[in-house]
Design an enzyme around this catalytic site. Structure first.
Site, PDB file in Angstrom:
ATOM      1  N   ALA A 272       0.807  -1.202   0.000  1.00  0.00           N
ATOM      2  CA  ALA A 272       0.000   0.000   0.000  1.00  0.00           C
ATOM      3  C   ALA A 272       0.848   1.263   0.000  1.00  0.00           C
ATOM      4  O   ALA A 272       1.868   1.336   0.661  1.00  0.00           O
ATOM      5  CB  ALA A 272      -0.911  -0.016   1.217  1.00  0.00           C
ATOM      6  N   CYS A 273       0.381   2.276  -0.744  1.00  0.00           N
ATOM      7  CA  CYS A 273       1.093   3.543  -0.870  1.00  0.00           C
ATOM      8  C   CYS A 273       0.094   4.691  -0.797  1.00  0.00           C
ATOM      9  O   CYS A 273      -1.100   4.472  -0.710  1.00  0.00           O
ATOM     10  CB  CYS A 273       1.857   3.605  -2.200  1.00  0.00           C
ATOM     11  SG  CYS A 273       2.955   2.201  -2.500  1.00  0.00           S
ATOM     12  N   THR A 274       0.609   5.932  -0.816  1.00  0.00           N
ATOM     13  CA  THR A 274      -0.243   7.119  -0.884  1.00  0.00           C
ATOM     14  C   THR A 274       0.310   8.036  -1.959  1.00  0.00           C
ATOM     15  O   THR A 274       1.522   8.243  -2.036  1.00  0.00           O
ATOM     16  CB  THR A 274      -0.281   7.856   0.468  1.00  0.00           C
ATOM     17  OG1 THR A 274      -0.659   6.940   1.507  1.00  0.00           O
ATOM     18  CG2 THR A 274      -1.273   9.002   0.426  1.00  0.00           C
TER      19      THR A 274
END
Length: 474
Positions: free
Chosen positions: A8-10
């Site tokens: 997961a990333c932003t």
């Protein structure tokens, strides 16, 4: 070999009319499922080979032939001896930026009709097979889209592209279907592991690029549940409990920082993809958001909220954030000077160090990353900061922020001086000049980080809980 995915990333994307200086900016946290995934920084030279090369993914055996000519480009790959994978992000010699990827998820209905392809393209090699071969952001969307259509996709992913004029966000939804939207010049977007693109218009070629079969696929399988229009997020995305605790709060916080006047629910399914900020956006705003953990809200894991609130939502920056980057392509600069890649290794408490992208080499502390802790390595040096700071967050927070702010001021001064030198008439050594300036910024950051760690470690020794005072003479 089982497929390996970073996790997961932003993401943040900003159009040129929404920034302080007219730069386009795309940015992302590179998070992993593991706490330790050592990263390094590389610059690949321009190459003209005698024959086409072949790229084979070591993770899922995706295979593709590559053109003979490769543009120079920067990247932030995993530290591997045998091959480069997960190159994450970079800017090529045409001043085109790419960041891959933002992990997203399609719903079971659409995956039933167009499943993911086991040996299709995945994030481990996307930058490698796209960035060296594109001349614009649109060209990047086009090339990656054609690869997905021909070979299939192994994952659902969001991919960022930019050049001096345009910013594009592309979502690969299913095995062969994708959509991309241009971020309006006066707007920004924050994405956090969900399908983000909303209303799409197939006839608006300036703002949207789509897989050729996308609309027919939607119609053929009766997927559009809306009363009118085509909402890509609603058709292809998810709306789950995990989304509301793991994903939407990060979008909420990013929008809260850039639009503090808005009152929104961090668990809302209706947060918009595109927003206009209440002020012009700088590198500092993006770095604050990507380093954040819900500061000044009850949801800060390092704050003073209740246990329930502090553990309610997934923060933006984590201990498993391996790198964060801001790709800035500046206007009113020559092509030789336009690209700056701000790189933060190990997240949260580390500085964003500016790397000119028209350089000939990378400082050794960034280019060489051993698999085990070494304070000679940039990645490992920055990775030790939270080990000291987190147990004493309230005591050390201001000192760490001062260290980051002072370094950022130094970097801005060095960039201005270097730009002026590089613009001198008849200058012929621009890449060498930029390489030296980048090395100075990198080495200064490392020197000040060593000094900070030395001081914080010594200060922490007096904060031990293994102490007891009853009599001043004891």
């Amino acid at each position: 070999m089982p497929h390996r995915k970073h996790g997961a990333c932003t993401t943040i994307l900003v159009g040129k009319g929404a920034t302080l200086d007219g730069s386009t900016m795309i940015a992302r946290n590179g998070d992993s499922y593991d706490v330790l995934v050592p990263k390094k920084v590389v610059v690949h030279p321009h190459q003209l080979l005698d024959h086409e090369d072949t790229c084979v993914s070591p993770n899922n055996r995706f295979t593709i032939s590559l053109p003979k000519e490769r543009y120079r480009y920067t990247a932030i790959p995993d530290r591997e001896e045998r091959y480069l994978t997960f190159e994450d992000a970079g800017i090529n010699e045409k001043n085109v930026g790419m960041s891959a990827t933002e992990s997203i998820y399609a719903n079971p209905r659409v995956l039933g009709y167009d499943p993911l392809v086991e040996n299709g393209i995945a994030e481990d090699c996307m930058v490698t097979v796209v960035l060296p071969y594109i001349d614009s952001a649109r060209d990047g969307v086009r090339r990656l889209g054609e690869i997905v259509e021909k070979y299939g996709a192994a994952e659902s992913n969001g991919v960022l592209f930019s050049d001096k004029d345009e910013v594009w966000y592309m979502e690969i939804a299913t095995g062969h279907l994708w959509a991309a939207q241009r971020i309006p010049d006066d707007s920004y977007a924050v994405v956090a592991n969900q399908m983000a693109i909303q209303e799409i218009d197939p006839d608006d070629k300036d703002r949207f690029m789509l897989a050729p079969d996308l609309i027919d696929f939607i119609d053929r399988h009766h997927l559009n549940a809306g009363p009118e229009g085509i909402n890509f997020r609603q058709i292809f995305g998810t709306r789950t409990v995990q989304d509301r605790h793991y994903n939407t709060p990060r979008v909420w916080y990013g929008q809260k920082v850039l639009n503090p006047e808005l009152e929104q629910d961090p668990m809302s399914d209706q947060l918009p993809f595109i927003r206009k900020a209440s002020r012009r956006i700088g590198v500092e705003d993006i770095s604050y958001i990507l380093s954040s953990h819900y500061q000044e809200t009850p949801y800060d894991p390092l704050g003073s909220g209740s246990e329930a609130d502090r553990t309610r939502f997934r923060a933006i920056s984590l201990n498993r954030t391996q790198d964060s980057h801001i790709l800035q392509i500046r206007p009113k600069r020559s092509d030789a000077l336009a690209g700056i890649q701000w790189i933060q290794l190990a997240g949260t408490f580390a500085p964003y160090v500016p790397f000119y992208t028209n350089i000939t080499s990378v400082p050794e502390n960034y280019a060489v990353t051993p698999m085990k802790l070494s304070l000679d390595s940039a990645y490992w040096l920055y990775k030790t900061i939270p080990v000291i700071v987190e147990p004493h967050y309230q005591a050390f927070y201001k000192e760490v922020m001062d260290y980051k702010d002072q370094l950022h001021s130094f970097f801005l001064g060095q960039i201005e001086k270097t730009d002026q030198k590089a613009a001198e008439p008849e200058r012929t050594d621009v890449p060498e000049l930029l390489t030296k300036a980048t090395a100075l910024c990198a080495e200064t950051a490392l020197d000040r980080t060593r000094a900070l760690l030395q001081k914080l470690t010594m200060d922490a020794m007096s904060l031990s809980k293994l102490t007891f005072r009853m009599d001043k003479n004891l």
